[in-house]
Design a protein around this motif. Sequence first.
Motif, short mmCIF file in Angstrom:
data_model
loop_
_atom_site.label_atom_id
_atom_site.label_comp_id
_atom_site.label_asym_id
_atom_site.label_seq_id
_atom_site.Cartn_x
_atom_site.Cartn_y
_atom_site.Cartn_z
N TYR A 213 17.70 14.91 -5.15
CA TYR A 213 16.55 15.15 -6.02
C TYR A 213 16.59 14.27 -7.26
CZ TYR A 213 15.66 19.25 -3.12
OH TYR A 213 15.41 20.07 -2.07
N LYS A 214 17.79 14.09 -7.82
CA LYS A 214 17.95 13.25 -9.00
C LYS A 214 17.56 11.81 -8.67
CE LYS A 214 21.41 11.92 -12.43
NZ LYS A 214 22.85 12.05 -12.82
N MET A 215 17.98 11.34 -7.51
CA MET A 215 17.63 9.99 -7.08
C MET A 215 16.12 9.86 -6.89
SD MET A 215 19.11 7.89 -3.78
CE MET A 215 20.77 8.26 -4.34
N LYS A 216 15.53 10.89 -6.24
CA LYS A 216 14.08 10.87 -6.04
C LYS A 216 13.33 10.87 -7.37
CE LYS A 216 14.05 13.12 -1.51
NZ LYS A 216 13.62 14.31 -0.73
N LEU A 217 13.82 11.69 -8.35
CA LEU A 217 13.17 11.75 -9.67
C LEU A 217 13.25 10.39 -10.37
CD1 LEU A 217 11.82 13.37 -11.91
CD2 LEU A 217 14.10 14.07 -12.70
N THR A 218 14.41 9.76 -10.27
CA THR A 218 14.55 8.42 -10.87
C THR A 218 13.58 7.44 -10.24
OG1 THR A 218 16.90 8.86 -11.31
CG2 THR A 218 16.18 6.56 -11.33
N ASN A 219 13.46 7.51 -8.93
CA ASN A 219 12.53 6.61 -8.24
C ASN A 219 11.09 6.88 -8.67
OD1 ASN A 219 14.63 5.45 -6.83
ND2 ASN A 219 14.42 6.82 -5.07
N GLN A 220 10.72 8.16 -8.80
CA GLN A 220 9.36 8.51 -9.21
C GLN A 220 9.07 8.05 -10.64
OE1 GLN A 220 6.93 9.66 -7.36
NE2 GLN A 220 8.31 9.64 -5.57
N ARG A 221 10.09 8.16 -11.52
CA ARG A 221 9.91 7.70 -12.91
C ARG A 221 9.71 6.18 -12.94
NH1 ARG A 221 14.56 11.28 -16.08
NH2 ARG A 221 13.30 13.21 -16.24
N ASP A 222 10.49 5.49 -12.12
CA ASP A 222 10.32 4.03 -12.07
C ASP A 222 8.92 3.67 -11.57
OD1 ASP A 222 12.91 3.78 -12.94
OD2 ASP A 222 13.77 3.46 -10.95
N LYS A 223 8.47 4.38 -10.55
CA LYS A 223 7.13 4.12 -10.02
C LYS A 223 6.05 4.44 -11.06
CE LYS A 223 8.22 4.81 -5.13
NZ LYS A 223 7.94 5.63 -3.92
N TYR A 224 6.25 5.53 -11.84
CA TYR A 224 5.27 5.92 -12.87
C TYR A 224 5.18 4.85 -13.97
CZ TYR A 224 3.14 8.55 -16.68
OH TYR A 224 2.33 8.96 -17.70
N ALA A 225 6.36 4.36 -14.39
CA ALA A 225 6.36 3.31 -15.43
C ALA A 225 5.69 2.06 -14.91
CB ALA A 225 7.81 3.01 -15.85
N ALA A 227 3.39 1.97 -12.63
CA ALA A 227 1.96 2.25 -12.52
C ALA A 227 1.29 2.14 -13.89
CB ALA A 227 1.75 3.64 -11.93
N GLN A 228 1.99 2.64 -14.94
CA GLN A 228 1.43 2.53 -16.29
C GLN A 228 1.26 1.07 -16.69
OE1 GLN A 228 4.08 4.92 -18.71
NE2 GLN A 228 2.49 6.48 -18.95
N GLU A 229 2.29 0.28 -16.38
CA GLU A 229 2.23 -1.14 -16.72
C GLU A 229 1.08 -1.82 -15.98
OE1 GLU A 229 5.16 -5.08 -16.55
OE2 GLU A 229 5.89 -3.06 -16.03
N ASN A 230 0.95 -1.49 -14.71
CA ASN A 230 -0.14 -2.07 -13.92
C ASN A 230 -1.50 -1.61 -14.43
OD1 ASN A 230 1.67 -3.43 -12.29
ND2 ASN A 230 1.81 -1.75 -10.80
N ALA A 231 -1.59 -0.33 -14.87
CA ALA A 231 -2.85 0.20 -15.39
C ALA A 231 -3.27 -0.53 -16.66
CB ALA A 231 -2.72 1.70 -15.65
N ALA A 232 -2.26 -0.81 -17.51
CA ALA A 232 -2.57 -1.53 -18.75
C ALA A 232 -3.11 -2.91 -18.44
CB ALA A 232 -1.32 -1.63 -19.63
N LYS A 233 -2.46 -3.56 -17.45
CA LYS A 233 -2.94 -4.88 -17.06
C LYS A 233 -4.35 -4.79 -16.47
CE LYS A 233 1.67 -6.67 -16.09
NZ LYS A 233 2.57 -7.21 -15.04
N ASP A 234 -4.61 -3.78 -15.67
CA ASP A 234 -5.92 -3.61 -15.05
C ASP A 234 -7.00 -3.35 -16.10
OD1 ASP A 234 -4.76 -4.02 -12.64
OD2 ASP A 234 -4.60 -1.87 -12.12
N ASN A 235 -6.69 -2.59 -17.18
CA ASN A 235 -7.67 -2.30 -18.24
C ASN A 235 -8.08 -3.58 -18.97
OD1 ASN A 235 -7.68 0.39 -17.67
ND2 ASN A 235 -6.09 0.92 -19.19
N ASP A 236 -7.12 -4.44 -19.26
CA ASP A 236 -7.46 -5.70 -19.94
C ASP A 236 -8.38 -6.53 -19.07
OD1 ASP A 236 -5.90 -4.91 -22.04
OD2 ASP A 236 -4.11 -6.03 -21.38
#
Length: 292
Positions: A213-225, A227-236
């Motif tokens: 579960y800890k490994m999965k949570l780390t993976n999900q956090r990496d994916k979320y970050a 996604a945020q980075e990609n979203a910021a790029k998409d907004n610009d």
Amino acid sequence: KEDYDLLYREVREKRKIPINIITVERIKLDQLTRMYSNERMELLRREHGFFGYLDETFVAPNHIMQALINRHNVDKVLVGGDAVQHSLDRKDLIEFLSTREAHDRRPGKQSSCFFYTFKNETFKYTNQVSRYTGEVGSDVQNILAAKLLKPGSDPALKDRLADTIQNADELIAKLQPTVDETKAVLEKMQIEGQSIALQFKEAKRTKNDYNQYKMKLTNQRDKYAEAQENAAKDNDREKARRVAKIKKLVENSISMSENAAKVHGEIMKGTHSLTGVKMSENDLSDSLRKLT
């Protein structure tokens, strides 16, 4: 026959002891026909180291003795000592034993068997005549002491063994409560050990689940970050796209306004021309009425 059946059931079937059961119908111990004459037997004793026949070396009830004679020919087997080995090495003992008596008119040689001791070991010689060649072949075996017939046990020894067994039984009865108590403690410890082992197994599985579960949570956090980075790029990019679109709309609106003004001017010119023509047409109509 009834005794045979009873013995077979009690020993072979119930106790599972694989013994051979021999029935003896007639006792013929007083009618034994020895394999060797008295003269030859005396020569075997004197020059070859034999003591006598095997059935002469032990005592048994008549029925047992007759059964041994019928099944194993103990009345024809010789027994000797160390001198027999000397006779085997330096004299033609096997040939001598294989030669028939003068009164025996049967053709060929005869088979023989004997036991002897040498240097605290016991040996058995089986001399068999080949049915094809007629020659004598010897088979030598080293016999262990446990396979020899021995005299019965000493009564005093049996009494001592009985006392030893009784003392052992009493000691066992005395120690049995302690053994039972220790066994109960051991069983309890085994049950507790099994419970601890089960808990350890469960804890190990829980730890493995936690790590997953800890490994999965780390993976999900990496994916979320990510996604945020990609979203910021998409907004610009979206903002730039919309600004370009608005700019295009404005440019189109201005162009359309200019075209509309131009068309309006043309329309006004046309209107003026039409008005002049109308006025001219009216003046012409008046002139025509006047001429008429």
